[in-house]
Design a protein around this motif. Structure first.
Motif, PDB file in Angstrom:
ATOM      1  N   GLY A  35     -19.404  -0.465 -31.012  1.00  0.00           N
ATOM      2  CA  GLY A  35     -18.208   0.248 -31.615  1.00  0.00           C
ATOM      3  C   GLY A  35     -17.711   1.123 -30.502  1.00  0.00           C
ATOM      4  N   ASP A  36     -17.936   1.077 -29.451  1.00  0.00           N
ATOM      5  CA  ASP A  36     -17.323   1.818 -28.346  1.00  0.00           C
ATOM      6  C   ASP A  36     -15.992   1.148 -27.790  1.00  0.00           C
ATOM      7  OD1 ASP A  36     -19.413   3.734 -27.765  1.00  0.00           O
ATOM      8  OD2 ASP A  36     -20.150   2.710 -25.949  1.00  0.00           O
ATOM      9  N   LYS A  37     -15.335   1.907 -27.548  1.00  0.00           N
ATOM     10  CA  LYS A  37     -13.891   1.530 -27.177  1.00  0.00           C
ATOM     11  C   LYS A  37     -13.850   1.602 -25.475  1.00  0.00           C
ATOM     12  CE  LYS A  37     -11.088   2.513 -31.212  1.00  0.00           C
ATOM     13  NZ  LYS A  37     -10.728   1.177 -31.721  1.00  0.00           N
ATOM     14  N   VAL A  38     -13.422   0.459 -24.987  1.00  0.00           N
ATOM     15  CA  VAL A  38     -13.787   0.039 -23.590  1.00  0.00           C
ATOM     16  C   VAL A  38     -12.557  -0.285 -22.952  1.00  0.00           C
ATOM     17  CG1 VAL A  38     -16.194   0.151 -23.612  1.00  0.00           C
ATOM     18  CG2 VAL A  38     -14.742  -2.111 -23.263  1.00  0.00           C
ATOM     19  N   LYS A  39     -12.127   0.262 -21.491  1.00  0.00           N
ATOM     20  CA  LYS A  39     -11.232  -0.535 -20.924  1.00  0.00           C
ATOM     21  C   LYS A  39     -11.881  -1.087 -19.733  1.00  0.00           C
ATOM     22  CE  LYS A  39      -7.621   2.998 -21.991  1.00  0.00           C
ATOM     23  NZ  LYS A  39      -6.645   3.950 -21.407  1.00  0.00           N
ATOM     24  N   ILE A  40     -10.952  -2.483 -19.656  1.00  0.00           N
ATOM     25  CA  ILE A  40     -11.336  -3.416 -18.430  1.00  0.00           C
ATOM     26  C   ILE A  40     -10.220  -3.353 -17.446  1.00  0.00           C
ATOM     27  CG2 ILE A  40     -12.213  -5.708 -17.754  1.00  0.00           C
ATOM     28  CD1 ILE A  40     -13.321  -6.191 -20.551  1.00  0.00           C
ATOM     29  N   PHE A  41     -10.610  -3.076 -16.277  1.00  0.00           N
ATOM     30  CA  PHE A  41      -9.837  -3.060 -15.087  1.00  0.00           C
ATOM     31  C   PHE A  41      -9.965  -4.015 -14.186  1.00  0.00           C
ATOM     32  CE2 PHE A  41     -10.130   1.169 -16.521  1.00  0.00           C
ATOM     33  CZ  PHE A  41      -8.686   1.518 -16.858  1.00  0.00           C
ATOM     34  N   THR A  42      -9.077  -5.049 -13.832  1.00  0.00           N
ATOM     35  CA  THR A  42      -9.066  -6.009 -13.013  1.00  0.00           C
ATOM     36  C   THR A  42      -7.873  -6.260 -11.875  1.00  0.00           C
ATOM     37  OG1 THR A  42      -9.735  -7.615 -14.977  1.00  0.00           O
ATOM     38  CG2 THR A  42      -8.883  -8.650 -13.064  1.00  0.00           C
ATOM     39  N   LYS A  43      -8.457  -6.657 -10.528  1.00  0.00           N
ATOM     40  CA  LYS A  43      -7.582  -6.729  -9.709  1.00  0.00           C
ATOM     41  C   LYS A  43      -8.227  -7.619  -8.738  1.00  0.00           C
ATOM     42  CE  LYS A  43      -9.216  -3.104  -6.604  1.00  0.00           C
ATOM     43  NZ  LYS A  43      -9.056  -1.793  -5.744  1.00  0.00           N
ATOM     44  N   ILE A  44      -7.249  -8.239  -8.195  1.00  0.00           N
ATOM     45  CA  ILE A  44      -7.468  -9.141  -7.157  1.00  0.00           C
ATOM     46  C   ILE A  44      -7.762  -8.815  -5.537  1.00  0.00           C
ATOM     47  CG2 ILE A  44      -6.611 -11.548  -5.730  1.00  0.00           C
ATOM     48  CD1 ILE A  44      -5.281 -12.335  -8.506  1.00  0.00           C
ATOM     49  N   THR A  45      -8.740  -8.837  -5.051  1.00  0.00           N
ATOM     50  CA  THR A  45      -8.842  -8.260  -3.652  1.00  0.00           C
ATOM     51  C   THR A  45      -8.555  -9.284  -2.539  1.00  0.00           C
ATOM     52  OG1 THR A  45     -11.183  -8.800  -3.953  1.00  0.00           O
ATOM     53  CG2 THR A  45     -10.525  -6.480  -4.675  1.00  0.00           C
ATOM     54  N   GLU A  46      -8.706 -10.403  -2.864  1.00  0.00           N
ATOM     55  CA  GLU A  46      -8.477 -11.503  -1.749  1.00  0.00           C
ATOM     56  C   GLU A  46      -7.974 -12.726  -2.282  1.00  0.00           C
ATOM     57  OE1 GLU A  46     -10.944 -13.813   1.719  1.00  0.00           O
ATOM     58  OE2 GLU A  46     -11.801 -12.059   1.092  1.00  0.00           O
ATOM     59  N   ILE A  47      -7.327 -13.595  -1.769  1.00  0.00           N
ATOM     60  CA  ILE A  47      -7.009 -15.107  -1.946  1.00  0.00           C
ATOM     61  C   ILE A  47      -7.199 -15.824  -0.761  1.00  0.00           C
ATOM     62  CG2 ILE A  47      -5.429 -16.570  -3.000  1.00  0.00           C
ATOM     63  CD1 ILE A  47      -3.967 -14.386  -4.570  1.00  0.00           C
ATOM     64  N   GLY A  48      -8.437 -16.850  -0.901  1.00  0.00           N
ATOM     65  CA  GLY A  48      -8.436 -17.477   0.274  1.00  0.00           C
ATOM     66  C   GLY A  48      -7.739 -18.949   0.072  1.00  0.00           C
ATOM     67  N   LYS A  49      -8.113 -19.802   0.943  1.00  0.00           N
ATOM     68  CA  LYS A  49      -7.694 -21.204   0.779  1.00  0.00           C
ATOM     69  C   LYS A  49      -8.207 -21.647  -0.326  1.00  0.00           C
ATOM     70  CE  LYS A  49      -7.325 -25.790   3.049  1.00  0.00           C
ATOM     71  NZ  LYS A  49      -8.017 -26.625   4.090  1.00  0.00           N
ATOM     72  N   CYS A  50      -9.365 -21.660  -0.969  1.00  0.00           N
ATOM     73  CA  CYS A  50      -9.950 -22.187  -2.180  1.00  0.00           C
ATOM     74  C   CYS A  50     -10.480 -21.038  -2.980  1.00  0.00           C
ATOM     75  CB  CYS A  50     -10.911 -23.432  -1.869  1.00  0.00           C
ATOM     76  SG  CYS A  50     -10.319 -24.558  -0.712  1.00  0.00           S
ATOM     77  N   SER A  51     -10.252 -19.944  -2.827  1.00  0.00           N
ATOM     78  CA  SER A  51     -11.029 -19.130  -3.638  1.00  0.00           C
ATOM     79  C   SER A  51     -10.247 -17.831  -4.079  1.00  0.00           C
ATOM     80  CB  SER A  51     -12.208 -18.610  -2.919  1.00  0.00           C
ATOM     81  OG  SER A  51     -11.997 -17.923  -1.929  1.00  0.00           O
ATOM     82  N   ILE A  52     -10.655 -17.285  -5.244  1.00  0.00           N
ATOM     83  CA  ILE A  52      -9.850 -15.952  -5.409  1.00  0.00           C
ATOM     84  C   ILE A  52     -11.013 -14.728  -5.768  1.00  0.00           C
ATOM     85  CG2 ILE A  52      -8.376 -14.875  -7.204  1.00  0.00           C
ATOM     86  CD1 ILE A  52      -7.167 -17.655  -7.849  1.00  0.00           C
ATOM     87  N   HIS A  53     -10.887 -13.661  -5.193  1.00  0.00           N
ATOM     88  CA  HIS A  53     -11.774 -12.584  -5.102  1.00  0.00           C
ATOM     89  C   HIS A  53     -11.247 -11.700  -6.121  1.00  0.00           C
ATOM     90  CE1 HIS A  53     -14.137 -13.898  -1.524  1.00  0.00           C
ATOM     91  NE2 HIS A  53     -13.168 -14.658  -1.632  1.00  0.00           N
ATOM     92  N   TYR A  54     -12.034 -11.121  -7.074  1.00  0.00           N
ATOM     93  CA  TYR A  54     -11.499 -10.130  -7.946  1.00  0.00           C
ATOM     94  C   TYR A  54     -12.622  -8.995  -8.134  1.00  0.00           C
ATOM     95  CZ  TYR A  54      -9.136 -14.160 -10.512  1.00  0.00           C
ATOM     96  OH  TYR A  54      -8.586 -15.257 -10.572  1.00  0.00           O
ATOM     97  N   SER A  55     -12.127  -7.819  -8.255  1.00  0.00           N
ATOM     98  CA  SER A  55     -12.930  -6.605  -8.554  1.00  0.00           C
ATOM     99  C   SER A  55     -12.518  -6.273 -10.023  1.00  0.00           C
ATOM    100  CB  SER A  55     -12.419  -5.576  -7.404  1.00  0.00           C
ATOM    101  OG  SER A  55     -13.011  -4.360  -7.807  1.00  0.00           O
TER     102      SER A  55
END
Length: 110
Positions: free
Chosen positions: A52-72
């Motif tokens: 029942g908790d109301k939560v918020k999710i925060f997403t950001k990209i910290t790095e984009i490599g040649k073949c990878s994406i890093h998220y925080s």
């Protein structure tokens, strides 16, 4: 208390929504044999969420490599951090071989 693995579904939904908001439709790319599986995940569980908790999710990209994406990502309730994580997805083809991220994806997410 929310089961620890249940958070993963919500984190993935948030990453997908974030990318869609930038114009990147991963479903479209998957139909063309380009997919982005999670290859690394670090999670710190700080406080429990409850039914029942109301939560918020925060997403950001910290790095984009040649073949990878890093998220925080963070999940918060009333300003309190419940969970923080770092996630890496890899761009692969249908045979799960690494593939360079298409330029249009890099441009949209940068």
């Amino acid at each position: 208390v929310v089961y620890y693995a249940s958070y993963l579904k919500h984190l993935e939904e948030s990453r997908s929504e974030y990318c869609m908001s930038k114009g990147v439709d991963f479903v479209k790319y998957a139909a063309h044999g380009i997919v982005f599986p999670v290859v690394h995940l670090e999670i710190d569980y700080k406080k429990p969420a409850r039914l029942g908790d109301k939560v918020k999710i925060f997403t950001k990209i910290t790095e984009i490599g040649k073949c990878s994406i890093h998220y925080s990502q963070q999940i918060e309730r009333d300003g309190a951090v419940l969970l923080s994580c770092n996630i890496v997805t890899a761009c692969v083809d249908r045979e799960m071989r690494p593939k360079a991220i298409p330029d249009e994806i890099k441009k949209a997410l940068s």
